[in-house]
Design a protein around this motif. Structure first.
Motif, PDB file in Angstrom:
ATOM      1  N   ARG A  42      33.611  43.288  39.166  1.00 58.47           N
ATOM      2  CA  ARG A  42      32.872  42.475  38.201  1.00 58.47           C
ATOM      3  C   ARG A  42      31.573  41.963  38.805  1.00 58.47           C
ATOM      4  N   ARG A  60      38.067  42.404  37.491  1.00 60.50           N
ATOM      5  CA  ARG A  60      38.828  42.372  36.249  1.00 60.50           C
ATOM      6  C   ARG A  60      40.032  43.273  36.490  1.00 60.50           C
ATOM      7  N   ILE A 103      44.105  41.141  30.442  1.00 59.33           N
ATOM      8  CA  ILE A 103      42.958  41.145  31.344  1.00 59.33           C
ATOM      9  C   ILE A 103      43.051  39.893  32.210  1.00 59.33           C
ATOM     10  N   CYS A 104      43.075  40.100  33.515  1.00 63.37           N
ATOM     11  CA  CYS A 104      43.115  38.992  34.475  1.00 63.37           C
ATOM     12  C   CYS A 104      41.769  38.932  35.188  1.00 63.37           C
ATOM     13  N   GLU A 105      41.056  37.837  35.016  1.00 63.03           N
ATOM     14  CA  GLU A 105      39.806  37.629  35.731  1.00 63.03           C
ATOM     15  C   GLU A 105      40.171  37.049  37.090  1.00 63.03           C
TER      16      GLU A 105
END
Length: 112
Positions: A42, A60, A103-105
């Protein structure tokens, strides 16, 4: 929606605090399970850490969906482990309305 290829094996871990007997607490990480994921870069930047400069990279990470409250559903404050690499989970959201993927930031810190 682009095709998602889950080709990275990650361990999901959560913090567990235990009293140290002197008024403080020790933090240990407990393994919750294994998830397959897609990892996409990212952003990256240099920042100041406690011991000097650190490289912070944003990722991400996409995993299969899981219902709220399920132990295999990642959440903020948890982390992913891939070998020696650690990815701190900052936020989690569904990728699409059906919730097939999450979705894991995440952020990874690396000492230069």
């Amino acid at each position: 929606m682009s095709r998602v290829t889950l080709n990275r094996r990650l361990e999901l871990e959560a913090q567990q605090r235990t009293e140290d007997g002197a008024g403080g607490a020790r933090v240990q990480w407990q393994r919750l399970g294994t998830l397959w994921a897609a990892i996409r870069p990212r952003s990256a930047r240099m920042a100041s850490g406690e011991t000097g400069a650190v490289s912070r990279a944003g990722f991400r990470i996409i995993v299969r969906g899981a219902p709220q409250g399920a132990s295999r559903r990642p959440g903020p404050g948890q982390r992913f482990r891939m070998g020696q690499r650690l990815f701190r989970i900052e936020a989690v959201t569904e990728m699409e309305p059906d919730g097939l993927y999450l979705i894991c930031e995440c952020e990874e810190e690396v000492l230069p």
